[in-house]
Design an enzyme around this catalytic site. Structure first.
Site, mmCIF file in Angstrom:
data_model
loop_
_atom_site.group_PDB
_atom_site.id
_atom_site.type_symbol
_atom_site.label_atom_id
_atom_site.label_comp_id
_atom_site.label_asym_id
_atom_site.label_seq_id
_atom_site.Cartn_x
_atom_site.Cartn_y
_atom_site.Cartn_z
ATOM 1 N N GLY A 29 0.834 -1.185 0.000
ATOM 2 C CA GLY A 29 0.000 0.000 0.000
ATOM 3 C C GLY A 29 0.866 1.230 0.000
ATOM 4 N N TYR A 30 0.263 2.345 -0.347
ATOM 5 C CA TYR A 30 0.984 3.602 -0.443
ATOM 6 C C TYR A 30 0.492 4.553 0.629
ATOM 7 C CZ TYR A 30 3.099 1.757 -4.541
ATOM 8 O OH TYR A 30 3.829 0.959 -5.380
#
Length: 155
Positions: A29-30
């Site tokens: 995820g970012y």
């Protein structure tokens, strides 16, 4: 300074599977997609990393990666990262002295399969396997950070 030199390709067929290892499931995820860099959290098995990558187009980018506790990464993925998370299985394929990474995406990016090769120099020569197709290194749609905002299922 850490430098990543990576070329990215689509695949012509599934023949790569005849040469692949058993694969490793990954979730990533970012935390932030900034103008100059992206910050990613990734888990693979019982290990986790924090990765900072420059937001430049092309085969050369700055990249810094640090191993972090798995529990911290899982908490970040659940509570801090943008959705959808990137879910994929990464396979390694040895081909003529090089290692290709084949990412088979799942979830909102199911159906996308990308081959990557990391190089030591942008001009480094390598043997293109017969199952490798069109190069997409300069197409930002195929960057994982972009697949969060525009998943493959919405193309």
């Amino acid at each position: 300074m850490a430098q990543e030199i990576e070329r990215k390709f689509l695949l012509k067929n599934d023949d790569w599977r005849n040469y692949a290892d058993s694969g490793q499931a990954m979730r990533q995820g970012y935390l932030i997609g900034a103008e100059k860099a992206s910050i990613r959290v990734r888990t693979a098995g019982d290990r986790a990393w924090l990765n900072i990558k420059s937001a430049t187009l092309g085969v050369e980018r700055l990249e810094y990666e640090y191993e972090i506790p798995l529990t911290d990464a899982e908490e970040m993925l659940e509570s801090l990262c943008e959705r959808p998370l990137i879910e994929k299985v990464r396979y390694e394929v040895a081909w003529h002295g090089d290692v290709w990474e084949i990412d088979v995406f799942e979830g909102d990016n199911a159906g996308l399969v990308v081959a990557e090769i990391e190089l030591e120099d942008p001009q480094q020569q390598f043997t293109l396997p017969p199952w490798v197709g069109e190069e997409v290194s300069d197409d930002p749609r195929y960057y994982n950070v972009c697949l969060v905002k525009h998943p493959f299922s919405q193309w």
